[in-house]
Scaffold this active site. Structure first.
Site, PDB file in Angstrom:
ATOM      1  N   CYS A 152       0.842  -1.201   0.000  1.00 14.31           N
ATOM      2  CA  CYS A 152       0.000   0.000   0.000  1.00 14.31           C
ATOM      3  C   CYS A 152       0.877   1.251   0.000  1.00 14.31           C
ATOM      4  O   CYS A 152       1.706   1.444   0.890  1.00 14.31           O
ATOM      5  CB  CYS A 152      -0.898  -0.030   1.227  1.00 14.31           C
ATOM      6  SG  CYS A 152      -1.695   1.537   1.627  1.00 14.31           S
ATOM      7  N   CYS A 201       0.460   3.364   3.089  1.00  6.60           N
ATOM      8  CA  CYS A 201       1.112   2.717   4.235  1.00  6.60           C
ATOM      9  C   CYS A 201       2.616   2.977   4.208  1.00  6.60           C
ATOM     10  O   CYS A 201       3.210   3.348   5.227  1.00  6.60           O
ATOM     11  CB  CYS A 201       0.844   1.217   4.236  1.00  6.60           C
ATOM     12  SG  CYS A 201      -0.901   0.779   4.342  1.00  6.60           S
TER      13      CYS A 201
END
Length: 109
Positions: A33, A36
């Protein structure tokens, strides 16, 4: 425990988290991600001098019960816990201040 750079092999159950004593930050996300990955420097900075706060990095996704139990919809989501109870939450942190404010809910100045 300080910042944890990798996701747990096996996440804890919700029951284990609810019974946990002390201070913790549950971080939900994935290694692929972009949001992230982009938040990692902020999270590491937040936790580097907080050895009393356990960092529990949980890989999330469809069918993952722990994330569903916390109603995680976006990554990363950080849930700040005191004795297993949620006291603050930050979704997709973009500033250190957002994380500092949540940490202040765990560790009042």
């Amino acid at each position: 425990m300080a910042y944890t750079p990798t996701h747990l092999e096996t996440p804890p159950s919700r029951e284990d988290v609810d019974r946990r004593k002390g201070l913790a930050v549950l971080e939900f996300g994935t290694s692929w991600c972009g949001h992230c990955r982009g938040a990692q420097p902020l999270i590491e900075q937040l936790l580097k001098d907080q050895p009393q706060v356990e960092h529990i990095k949980v890989e999330d996704g469809p069918g993952r019960p722990l994330g569903r139990s916390y109603r995680v919809k976006l990554w990363p989501t950080l849930v700040f816990l005191k004795d297993g109870q949620e006291v603050a939450r930050v979704v997709r942190p973009e500033t250190a201040q957002a994380l500092d404010d949540a940490l202040a809910q765990l560790i009042p100045l």
